[in-house]
Write an enzyme that holds these catalytic residues in place. Structure first.
Site, short mmCIF file in Angstrom:
data_model
loop_
_atom_site.label_atom_id
_atom_site.label_comp_id
_atom_site.label_asym_id
_atom_site.label_seq_id
_atom_site.Cartn_x
_atom_site.Cartn_y
_atom_site.Cartn_z
N HIS A 189 0.82 -1.22 0.00
CA HIS A 189 0.00 0.00 0.00
C HIS A 189 0.85 1.27 0.00
O HIS A 189 0.45 2.28 -0.57
CB HIS A 189 -0.98 -0.01 1.17
N ARG A 296 -10.74 4.50 -3.80
CA ARG A 296 -10.59 3.77 -2.54
C ARG A 296 -11.23 4.59 -1.42
O ARG A 296 -10.58 5.45 -0.83
CB ARG A 296 -9.11 3.53 -2.25
N ARG A 332 -15.38 2.05 -4.99
CA ARG A 332 -15.38 0.81 -4.21
C ARG A 332 -15.85 1.10 -2.79
O ARG A 332 -15.39 2.04 -2.16
CB ARG A 332 -13.96 0.23 -4.18
N GLU A 431 -11.18 -10.73 -6.62
CA GLU A 431 -9.92 -10.77 -5.87
C GLU A 431 -9.66 -12.14 -5.26
O GLU A 431 -8.60 -12.37 -4.68
CB GLU A 431 -9.95 -9.73 -4.75
N ASN A 454 -3.78 -7.32 -7.23
CA ASN A 454 -2.86 -7.34 -6.08
C ASN A 454 -3.22 -8.46 -5.11
O ASN A 454 -2.34 -9.21 -4.66
CB ASN A 454 -2.89 -5.99 -5.35
N ASP A 455 -4.50 -8.58 -4.77
CA ASP A 455 -4.93 -9.65 -3.88
C ASP A 455 -5.10 -10.97 -4.62
O ASP A 455 -4.77 -12.03 -4.09
CB ASP A 455 -6.25 -9.28 -3.18
N ARG A 465 2.15 -10.85 -0.48
CA ARG A 465 2.82 -9.84 -1.31
C ARG A 465 3.70 -8.90 -0.50
O ARG A 465 4.46 -8.12 -1.07
CB ARG A 465 1.80 -9.03 -2.12
N CYS A 502 -8.14 -3.04 -11.85
CA CYS A 502 -7.66 -1.89 -11.09
C CYS A 502 -6.44 -2.23 -10.24
O CYS A 502 -6.00 -1.40 -9.44
CB CYS A 502 -8.77 -1.32 -10.21
#
EC number: 2.7.3.9
Length: 570
Positions: A189, A296, A332, A431, A454-455, A465, A502
């Site tokens: 992040h 976000r 989201r 995800e 990412n997830d 990660r 995304c």
């Protein structure tokens, strides 16, 4: 001169002094004191220093943000001067002959427990105020320093073990020219927020906080993943020239700002931006985004001491929707938990928080936490082209339950005479591998998918990660992962639904050709990656990339996939 090799996290080059953002050790022991008056004077001095520290923070926050954010520091100042708190601390020192640190801890803990036990949101927030101020006072008693990102007033490069989302959200890019962390990867992040803020960043150095001292001159190369500590004059000149070349290339890409994204053979795809706040809009528009593919919303909740009100959230969403002037805005719903925690919303500690009670799971249980932002979104919907998506959906029932709550709030607003857009698309993030496998079922009920790579990569490969020891398994180009993407896109297109992405993969130069070939409709990325990606896509033929994607799905390893992409686009 010291050279550190690390992971490039956010493009660009920065040269500035180091600012160590390292949390101090605030441990202490209970001791007996002989001179009570001297101990009480130590406390008085620590209180005075804390007040001196808080007043500028209040003024700077008032200038940069609003009176509401500045009120947090006003509340902290009231704690410092609260005789009902300070009096018992001095009394405990006098009665028991204990050191100020111990007396402070004991008395403040009692007040925190008292406030936290009250069934009142305002009083619970006071517990957070006391915790924060207590740590500041304790730091001064121990001669330590608690770093405050919002108080930085000169141009620096931050050096930290890691930066939390809330800490990164407080960085002012007028003063923070870049950052370096010990841990993390390109999809952590802190890295994502670095790209959102458009400041150069490198992560995963392993030794930055033990190697770099406050005031050291640093060069951060966010293009190749390098750090130079106290570089020679020749190296500084070389990097000044490199920075100029980078800015020249950016200027060339800027000629594409007002163009649509069309492939070499005439196929249009949408390039959108990921954002965390209305403040990101300027960069989104400056880089020519065709929409927002991910807002976000959890960042509205960070860097503060209480939940944002419905009206405050409404204003943020209205600002973004109006600012995009009819272009699509995908928002989201709350993705809290995992590594995103709020001091005023305590969550149960979990062994595996990324696999635990987070995002839609948390929202379906604590429904008012969910319903408030939904009402704000629905009220704001009339100001633009709003699309809403739910994160971390694992089952079709979760999607149905979340959608039912949204529609329930929509009906309540209409009954109260509020205007709500009739054209809101409702989608979901992909995800979790189970969702990708069942995409054909979900596609019948959603309006769109957005793939959160990412997830999805870490869950598919069972590789954290954030863990450098298994970073070799975090493979966006693994054929197994590419097959999941293909399944999702195929299932959606069978139902005439669109698919976006995304995650960070959407802006990766090697991934873009594959994703174009797999049929991705929308690429959403950090605003700084949009023009570079548009330039690349204009040189690619969809027909050729479809052939590339077909080949990539048949090979055995990520390395083979990468080699095929390099050969196809060289």
């Amino acid at each position: 001169m010291t050279h550190l090799a690390c992971i490039a996290a956010s493009d660009g080059i920065a040269i500035a002094k180091a600012y160590r953002f390292v949390q101090p050790n605030l441990t202490f022991s209970q001791t007996t004191v002989q001179d009570v008056q001297a101990e009480q004077q130590r406390l008085a001095a620590a209180l005075a220093k804390t007040e001196q520290e808080l007043r500028p923070s209040k003024q700077q926050t008032l200038k940069k943000f609003s009176a509401e954010e500045a009120a947090i520091f006003e509340a902290h100042l009231l704690v410092v001067k609260d005789s009902e708190l300070i009096g018992p601390i001095n009394q405990k020192t006098a009665d028991e002959g204990v050191n100020a640190e111990f007396a402070l801890h004991e008395v403040s803990s009692m007040f925190v427990a008292l406030f936290e036990s009250m069934d009142d949101e305002y009083m619970s927030a006071r517990a957070s105020d006391i915790k924060d101020v207590t740590n500041r006072i304790l730091a001064h008693l121990l001669g330590a320093h608690i770093p405050n990102p919002s108080s930085i007033s000169e141009q620096v490069i931050i050096v930290a073990n890691d930066l939390t989302p809330s800490e990164t959200a407080q960085l002012d890019r007028n003063f923070v020219l870049g950052f370096i962390t010990d841990i993390g990867g390109r999809t952590s992040h802190s890295a994502i927020m670095g790209r959102s803020l458009e400041i150069p960043a490198v992560v995963g150095t392993g030794v930055a906080t033990t190697t770099i001292q406050d005031g050291d001159i640093l060069i951060v190369d966010g293009l190749s993943g390098q750090v130079f500590v106290n570089p020679t004059a020749d190296v500084i000149v070389s990097y000044q020239e490199k920075a100029q070349s980078y800015h020249t290339q950016q200027a060339e890409w800027s000629t594409l700002v007002n163009e649509q994204t069309v492939s070499k053979d005439g196929v249009h795809v949408e390039l959108a931006a990921n954002i965390g706040s209305p403040g990101d809009l300027e960069g989104v528009l400056r880089h020519g985004a065709e929409g927002i593919g991910l807002y976000r919303t959890e960042f509205l909740y960070m860097g503060r001491e209480n939940l944002p009100s419905e009206d405050e959230q409404f204003t943020a969403y209205q600002t973004v929707l109006e600012g995009m002037q009819g272009k699509p805005v995908v928002i989201r719903t709350l993705d809290l938990g995992g590594d995103k925690h709020l001091p005023y919303l305590p969550l149960q500690e979990e062994m595996n928080p990324f696999l635990g009670h987070r995002a839609i799971r948390l929202c379906l249980e604590q429904q008012e936490l969910f319903r408030t932002p939904l009402r704000a979104l629905l009220r704001a919907s009339v100001y633009g082209n709003l699309k809403i998506m739910f994160p971390i959906i694992a089952t079709i029932q979760e999607f149905r339950d979340a959608k039912a709550i949204l529609l329930e709030e929509q009906e309540k607003l209409k009954a109260a005479g509020e205007e709500v857009s009739a054209d809101i698309e409702i989608g979901m993030m992909v995800e979790i591998p189970a969702t990708a496998v069942m995409a054909d079922v979900f596609a019948k009920e959603v309006d769109f998918f957005s793939i959160g790579t990412n997830d999805l990569i870490q869950y598919t490969m069972a590789a954290d990660r954030m863990n450098e020891k298994v970073s070799y398994l975090y493979q966006p180009y693994n054929p197994a992962f590419l097959r999941l993407i293909q399944m999702v896109i195929h299932a959606a297109h069978q139902e005439q639904k669109w698919v976006g992405m995304c995650g960070e993969m959407a802006g990766d130069e090697l991934a873009v050709p594959l994703l174009l070939g797999l049929g991705l409709d929308e690429f959403s990325m950090s605003a700084t990656s949009i023009l570079k990606t548009r330039s690349l896509l204009k040189r690619l033929s969809v027909k050729d990339m479809q052939a590339l994607a077909t080949e990539a799905l048949q090979v055995a390893t990520a390395e083979e996939v990468m080699e095929k992409v390099k050969q196809a686009v060289k």
